[in-house]
Design a protein around this motif. Structure first.
Motif, mmCIF file in Angstrom:
data_model
loop_
_atom_site.group_PDB
_atom_site.id
_atom_site.type_symbol
_atom_site.label_atom_id
_atom_site.label_comp_id
_atom_site.label_asym_id
_atom_site.label_seq_id
_atom_site.Cartn_x
_atom_site.Cartn_y
_atom_site.Cartn_z
ATOM 1 N N ARG A 175 38.739 38.111 33.475
ATOM 2 C CA ARG A 175 38.478 37.561 34.814
ATOM 3 C C ARG A 175 39.620 36.666 35.294
ATOM 4 N N THR A 176 40.852 37.118 35.045
ATOM 5 C CA THR A 176 42.018 36.339 35.465
ATOM 6 C C THR A 176 42.812 37.029 36.569
ATOM 7 N N GLY A 177 42.531 38.279 36.830
ATOM 8 C CA GLY A 177 43.274 39.030 37.837
ATOM 9 C C GLY A 177 42.540 39.077 39.159
ATOM 10 N N PRO A 178 43.025 39.915 40.070
ATOM 11 C CA PRO A 178 42.338 40.047 41.355
ATOM 12 C C PRO A 178 40.916 40.565 41.150
ATOM 13 N N PRO A 179 39.980 40.093 41.957
ATOM 14 C CA PRO A 179 38.593 40.515 41.781
ATOM 15 C C PRO A 179 38.404 41.981 42.164
ATOM 16 N N GLY A 180 37.707 42.688 41.316
ATOM 17 C CA GLY A 180 37.391 44.086 41.579
ATOM 18 C C GLY A 180 35.892 44.275 41.609
ATOM 19 N N PHE A 181 35.487 45.463 41.947
ATOM 20 C CA PHE A 181 34.062 45.785 41.963
ATOM 21 C C PHE A 181 33.890 47.237 41.546
ATOM 22 N N ARG A 182 32.700 47.555 41.124
ATOM 23 C CA ARG A 182 32.416 48.912 40.664
ATOM 24 C C ARG A 182 31.793 49.747 41.769
ATOM 25 N N VAL A 183 32.233 50.995 41.815
ATOM 26 C CA VAL A 183 31.611 52.022 42.633
ATOM 27 C C VAL A 183 31.217 53.103 41.631
ATOM 28 N N GLY A 184 29.979 53.041 41.206
ATOM 29 C CA GLY A 184 29.568 53.907 40.106
ATOM 30 C C GLY A 184 30.302 53.480 38.850
ATOM 31 N N LYS A 185 31.039 54.398 38.240
ATOM 32 C CA LYS A 185 31.792 54.054 37.037
ATOM 33 C C LYS A 185 33.244 53.685 37.348
ATOM 34 N N HIS A 186 33.620 53.673 38.613
ATOM 35 C CA HIS A 186 35.000 53.416 39.010
ATOM 36 C C HIS A 186 35.190 51.982 39.498
ATOM 37 N N VAL A 187 36.327 51.392 39.152
ATOM 38 C CA VAL A 187 36.671 50.042 39.617
ATOM 39 C C VAL A 187 37.560 50.177 40.841
ATOM 40 N N ARG A 188 37.276 49.370 41.849
ATOM 41 C CA ARG A 188 38.079 49.355 43.067
ATOM 42 C C ARG A 188 38.372 47.907 43.443
ATOM 43 N N TYR A 189 39.446 47.737 44.224
ATOM 44 C CA TYR A 189 39.888 46.419 44.661
ATOM 45 C C TYR A 189 40.053 46.437 46.176
ATOM 46 N N ASP A 190 39.523 45.412 46.840
ATOM 47 C CA ASP A 190 39.683 45.271 48.281
ATOM 48 C C ASP A 190 41.076 44.679 48.532
ATOM 49 N N PRO A 191 41.904 45.330 49.361
ATOM 50 C CA PRO A 191 43.246 44.802 49.624
ATOM 51 C C PRO A 191 43.241 43.357 50.130
ATOM 52 N N ALA A 192 42.244 42.978 50.912
ATOM 53 C CA ALA A 192 42.162 41.598 51.407
ATOM 54 C C ALA A 192 41.942 40.618 50.256
ATOM 55 N N GLU A 193 41.111 41.009 49.282
ATOM 56 C CA GLU A 193 40.867 40.161 48.111
ATOM 57 C C GLU A 193 42.105 40.070 47.225
ATOM 58 N N VAL A 194 42.837 41.172 47.105
ATOM 59 C CA VAL A 194 44.076 41.165 46.318
ATOM 60 C C VAL A 194 45.081 40.225 46.965
ATOM 61 N N ARG A 195 45.191 40.305 48.277
ATOM 62 C CA ARG A 195 46.118 39.422 49.003
ATOM 63 C C ARG A 195 45.724 37.957 48.829
ATOM 64 N N ALA A 196 44.423 37.658 48.914
ATOM 65 C CA ALA A 196 43.946 36.286 48.725
ATOM 66 C C ALA A 196 44.236 35.806 47.308
ATOM 67 N N TRP A 197 44.077 36.681 46.320
ATOM 68 C CA TRP A 197 44.362 36.325 44.929
ATOM 69 C C TRP A 197 45.840 36.015 44.752
ATOM 70 N N VAL A 198 46.700 36.819 45.359
ATOM 71 C CA VAL A 198 48.143 36.573 45.277
ATOM 72 C C VAL A 198 48.479 35.224 45.912
ATOM 73 N N ALA A 199 47.889 34.929 47.062
ATOM 74 C CA ALA A 199 48.133 33.640 47.726
ATOM 75 C C ALA A 199 47.680 32.485 46.844
ATOM 76 N N GLN A 200 46.542 32.656 46.198
ATOM 77 C CA GLN A 200 46.028 31.612 45.300
ATOM 78 C C GLN A 200 46.974 31.413 44.122
ATOM 79 N N GLN A 201 47.472 32.508 43.550
ATOM 80 C CA GLN A 201 48.399 32.415 42.430
ATOM 81 C C GLN A 201 49.690 31.713 42.853
ATOM 82 N N SER A 202 50.161 32.036 44.050
ATOM 83 C CA SER A 202 51.381 31.413 44.567
ATOM 84 C C SER A 202 51.198 29.916 44.757
ATOM 85 N N SER A 203 50.054 29.522 45.317
ATOM 86 C CA SER A 203 49.825 28.100 45.542
ATOM 87 C C SER A 203 49.622 27.356 44.219
#
Length: 76
Positions: A43-71
């Motif tokens: 639980r240290t990377g960008p937040p993901g979610f499951r769609v059935g057995k597949h993991v997906r990432y929302d681009p907006a959440e990835v961008r927010a995670w990058v901004a948080q890491q930068s700050s």
């Protein structure tokens, strides 16, 4: 492997306007796919979610995670 991301129309600050796969995340950050799985497990990377057995990432959440890491890096 040809970049699947560059072939997609980008709308969100350079990220595709679709949910990202773990392969996309590995390619975006230039890390091995196993690193992406370890981030998710710890639980240290960008937040993901499951769609059935597949993991997906929302681009907006990835961008927010990058901004948080930068700050966090700037504050340290």
């Amino acid at each position: 492997m040809a970049s699947a991301i560059s072939a997609v129309t980008t709308l969100r600050a350079g990220l595709p306007d679709r949910y990202l796969t773990p392969d996309d995340i590995a390619e975006l950050f230039g890390v091995p796919l196993e690193t992406v799985y370890q981030w998710r497990k710890k639980r240290t990377g960008p937040p993901g979610f499951r769609v059935g057995k597949h993991v997906r990432y929302d681009p907006a959440e990835v961008r927010a995670w990058v901004a948080q890491q930068s700050s966090t890096d700037i504050a340290a």
